[in-house]
Every structure is written in structure tokens, then in C-alpha cells.
Enzyme design. Structure first.
Site, short mmCIF file in Angstrom:
data_model
loop_
_atom_site.label_atom_id
_atom_site.label_comp_id
_atom_site.label_asym_id
_atom_site.label_seq_id
_atom_site.Cartn_x
_atom_site.Cartn_y
_atom_site.Cartn_z
N ARG A 105 0.40 4.46 17.47
CA ARG A 105 -0.03 5.46 16.49
C ARG A 105 0.23 6.91 16.88
O ARG A 105 0.71 7.69 16.06
CB ARG A 105 -1.51 5.28 16.13
CG ARG A 105 -1.84 3.97 15.42
CD ARG A 105 -0.91 3.68 14.28
NE ARG A 105 -1.34 2.51 13.52
CZ ARG A 105 -0.54 1.72 12.83
NH1 ARG A 105 0.77 1.96 12.83
NH2 ARG A 105 -1.00 0.69 12.17
N SER B 14 -3.56 -8.96 7.09
CA SER B 14 -3.16 -7.59 7.39
C SER B 14 -2.52 -7.58 8.77
O SER B 14 -3.17 -7.91 9.77
CB SER B 14 -4.40 -6.68 7.35
OG SER B 14 -4.12 -5.48 8.00
N ASP C 23 0.82 -1.22 0.00
CA ASP C 23 0.00 0.00 0.00
C ASP C 23 0.85 1.27 0.00
O ASP C 23 0.65 2.17 -0.82
CB ASP C 23 -0.91 0.05 1.24
CG ASP C 23 -2.11 -0.89 1.10
OD1 ASP C 23 -2.46 -1.26 -0.04
OD2 ASP C 23 -2.70 -1.23 2.14
N ASP D 186 -7.06 3.23 13.13
CA ASP D 186 -5.76 3.88 12.99
C ASP D 186 -5.84 5.26 12.34
O ASP D 186 -5.12 6.18 12.71
CB ASP D 186 -4.79 2.98 12.22
CG ASP D 186 -4.39 1.76 13.05
OD1 ASP D 186 -4.34 1.89 14.28
OD2 ASP D 186 -4.16 0.70 12.46
N1 ARG Z 1 -7.72 -3.81 16.22
C1 ARG Z 1 -6.50 -3.23 16.66
C2 ARG Z 1 -6.66 -1.74 16.85
O1 ARG Z 1 -7.61 -1.18 16.47
C3 ARG Z 1 -5.35 -3.56 15.73
C4 ARG Z 1 -5.34 -2.80 14.45
C5 ARG Z 1 -4.22 -3.22 13.61
N2 ARG Z 1 -3.96 -2.24 12.59
C6 ARG Z 1 -3.67 -2.54 11.35
N3 ARG Z 1 -3.48 -1.54 10.54
N4 ARG Z 1 -3.63 -3.76 10.87
O2 ARG Z 1 -5.80 -1.11 17.40
#
Ligand code: ARG
Length: 418
Positions: free
Chosen positions: A113, A194, A32, A142
């Protein structure tokens, strides 16, 4: 490409395409963000500065990532090792707050993040960028965490999120990558999971994980040994804390980054730290995540146990409500919210006394506390003793206590039953 127009901004912090001249791209080296690196140069006729942040994700080769970014036309590529800051300013606070969202998620991504976005702001300013680009989709948490951070810390910077708006499917992305000489890893028939990871944990989403009645396929686990393949001999890991922070493993003192890595390794070997989690996202969706969180599992277990030992019954009843609020704020991307720092002041105060050692037995997917010791334990073995009587604790006083303590409940029961 199904749609060639660039998006019109909705929020005040979104970039007007005409104003985008130099973009700081949060670059992972994956498909990506590699497609983005090229696509932003083409579509916006803009320069791209790449930034990759090391939060302890295992198995990354940062020189390869840098080479890839430069080959795709990046003006500069910055690699920042933020592991120390992540451990001491983010994970340490989560430990003091026993941070677990929804009863199972230790927040590793949510903690990372705000730090990644804060670094994006720093490097964007330093490199003369007007815009920050990230690779989050429009369905996840995110985007909320990253954009909240940027809009909070740097109102002068704008944001673009190409994956949210370009409407390329996976096939089109791969076609775009091939067309522009962007290397595509492995076979492309099966979409990869992912993944997001750092030194506090690893998550997998996508593919069969979206089928709630599909039990985990073995190939999703990369960190934690399957419990059925874990060693036949148990192992006790002893974790020492000073003021709420882990400082030593089995008596050996280490820096927090090394300690977290070492704790993850031992715990993962015993099959401990797998979480199969249904989660309420901030953006409304309910999703399933597979987490591998060995370090967080064993350290939060030990921290909680020690905190319980040195705190009073009243503190022990009260703190979990604050812990839950802390975890919710961080999950929701509100790292910069003053309530979070207010809560941290309380967490710090309680954790002043969280010093001592907890032994955890690890065996085939299970972790169980087996030993505890602390100079601050509100515990007196002679008072608690089954065999001894006397001392400070007068058993003759107990009936009087019971009579008064149960008074209202007894009266109420009578009123309802006579
Ligand atoms: N569900 C978790 C969260 O919201 C993990 C997210 C993982 N992020 C990703 N871009 N694959 O923090």
C-alpha cells in the site's frame, strides 16, 4: 442509489466536492473501481486519470485493464510495473525483519500500500490531478495505509474514497454497472471473495470466511495446492542468502522478483503456505483472513534460521522484539514513521552477517529446515561434539560456572522454602 449527496469532509486531507477537478484513480479493473471510474466523472463532473500498479499479482492482463479504463472514459491510463521496487525496497526489508504480524500474516498487502500510494502521488502530480481516489472501504486497514501515505508525502493533494461514502450495496453497484455498460464478471448471485495479492502473498476475505466455525472450502485456494493433494515425494529447496537477502535457489542465482516467484511455485506445489488467521485490525475490528503465502513461509523460515546461526544468544533474544515492532508499524500504515527507518538500521547491521545456505524440506503442507551452512556461523562442530572433549571448551570449568550462574536463584529459593 440510496443517497445522492456527496460527503462533507471530516479530515483536512479529504476533498471538498467543489474543488475536485481532475482525479487520479487507483484502478484495479475490478467492479468497485470500474464503477468509481464512471461515478466520479458523473458526480464530481471531474476528469479521471487511471493508475494500475503491477506488484506481481498473478494472472492480470494489463492491456485488458487499460482498454477497460479508456472505454469507461479515463483521460489517461497508466500501468506501472513496480515489481522490482516492491521486492528490493519493501519485501527485502520485511525479510531482514522476519516480518510477521499477529504470528501469521507476512504483510504482503501492508507492504504494497505505501508503494501504491507513493506512485499515486507521483502520477497525480505529473498528470495535474488535485485529488486521489481509492477503492478501500471504511472498515479496513488499507484506507489507513493509503491515506496516511498521501497526507504524509503530498499535503497539497486531497483524497476521496467513494466506496466508503456512496452507500451502494452490492446489488446497487451491479445495477449501476449494468446501467452504464460496465462489464460485470460471471454470475452475480454469489458474491466473490475479496482478494488482494502480489508477489509476497494472497488474501481472501468475505463470504463463509466471516463464519469462524466454517472450515475452509477448497475453492478459496488458488495458489497453494491442498496438502492432501500434494506430491507423495518430498523435495528439498535450498535457499542462499547474502547479507540477509535471498540470492539463489538450489544454487541458481536470480533477481529477487524471479526468486520470489520461483520459491512460491515450488513451495505452493507441496501444499505449504496456507494460513487461516484471526487478525486485530488497526480500526478495531477482529477479522478472519485466509492467506496463501508460499514464498513468505519458506523464505522467512530459512532467513530466521540463518540469522539465529550467525547471531549471539543476546542478539537472538533481543531482535524478535524489534521484529515485532517493525511488523506492527508496517501493519498500521506507518511506513513513513522514522522509528521504522531507525529499526531498519539495526536490521541492516545484524543482517550484514546473514550469509549462507539453508535447506528446507517440503512435504504435504510442511516445511522443515534440514541443512544449514554459513561462513559466519557461531558454531564449532568440535566444541559442540558429544564424542570429543577438550579444545577451547574445558568441561572441568563447568561446575564453577554452574555454582555462580545459579547463585541468586538458589538463595531466593531457600528464602522462600526454609
Ligand atoms: N488483512 C490484511 C491486511 O490488513 C489483508 C487485507 C487485504 N486487503 C483487501 N483489500 N482485500 O493487510
Amino acid at each position: 442509489m440510496s443517497d445522492t449527496s456527496l460527503p462533507t469532509p471530516t479530515a483536512s486531507y479529504e476533498a471538498d466536492p467543489a474543488q475536485v477537478n481532475r482525479v487520479l484513480l487507483l484502478y484495479s479493473g475490478g467492479l468497485d473501481t470500474s464503477v468509481m471510474l464512471k461515478w466520479i466523472q458523473d458526480r464530481y463532473d471531474a476528469e479521471v486519470v487511471a493508475l494500475t500498479v503491477n506488484l506481481g499479482q498473478p494472472g492480470e492482463d494489463y492491456e485488458v485493464i487499460r482498454g477497460k479504463a479508456m472505454a469507461l472514459g479515463a483521460l489517461e491510463c497508466h500501468i506501472v510495473d513496480a515489481r522490482k521496487e516492491f521486492a528490493s525496497q519493501y519485501v527485502a526489508l520485511a525479510i531482514k525483519s522476519n516480518a510477521l504480524y499477529g504470528g501469521g500474516y507476512p504483510l504482503f498487502t501492508a507492504l504494497g500500500r505505501p508503494l501504491i500510494a507513493k506512485l499515486a502521488v507521483e502520477y497525480a502530480r505529473r498528470s495535474g490531478c488535485d485529488t486521489i481516489a481509492h477503492g478501500c472501504t471504511g472498515k479496513g486497514n488499507d484506507q489507513v495505509r493509503i491515506e496516511t501515505t498521501i497526507a504524509t508525502l503530498a499535503p497539497e493533494l486531497k483524497v476521496i474514497a467513494p466506496v466508503r461514502s456512496w452507500r451502494m450495496g452490492r446489488e446497487e453497484e451491479i445495477a449501476y454497472a449494468r446501467e452504464h455498460g460496465i462489464p460485470v464478471k460471471g454470475g452475480t448471485e454469489i458474491a466473490p471473495y475479496s482478494i488482494d495479492d502480489n508477489l509476497w502473498g494472497r488474501s481472501s476475505e468475505g463470504r463463509w470466511i466471516e463464519d469462524l466455525d466454517h472450515a475452509p472450502d477448497d475453492d478459496v485456494f488458488e495458489l497453494v495446492t491442498l496438502p492432501e493433494r500434494a506430491p507423495d515425494e518430498p523435495e528439498v529447496l535450498s535457499i542462499s542468502f547474502e547479507r540477509g537477502i535471498p540470492v539463489a535457489l538450489n544454487g541458481q542465482h536470480m533477481q529477487l522478483v524471479e526468486l520470489l516467484e520461483a520459491a512460491a511455485e515450488v513451495t505452493a506445489r507441496h501444499g505449504v503456505g496456507i494460513v487461516d488467521h484471526i487478525e486485530d485490525r488497526i480500526v478495531g475490528l477482529k477479522v478472519r483472513d485466509i492467506y496463501e503465502v508460499p514464498a513468505a513461509t519458506v523464505i522467512l523460515l530459512a532467513h530466521q534460521e540463518l540469522e539465529k546461526l550467525v547471531s549471539t544468544i543476546h542478539q537472538n533474544h533481543f531482535k524478535p522484539a524489534l521484529d515485532r515492532q517493525w511488523a506492527y508499524l508496517v501493519y498500521a500504515g506507518l511506513w513513513w514513521e522514522p522509528l521504522r527507518t531507525d529499526l531498519d538500521a539495526y536490521m541492516d547491521e545484524v543482517n550484514q552477517r546473514v550469509t549462507g545456505e539453508i535447506g528446507v524440506k517440503l512435504y504435504k503442507g510442511h516445511a522443515r529446515v534440514v541443512t544449514r551452512s554459513s561462513p559466519n556461523a557461531i558454531y564449532d562442530a568440535s566444541l559442540a561434539s558429544f564424542a570429543q572433549s577438550g579444545g577451547l571448551f574445558s568441561q572441568e570449568a563447568s561446575p564453577g560456572f554452574i555454582e555462580l550462574f545459579s547463585l541468586q536463584s538458589r538463595m531466593a529459593w531457600r528464602l522462600r522454602n526454609d
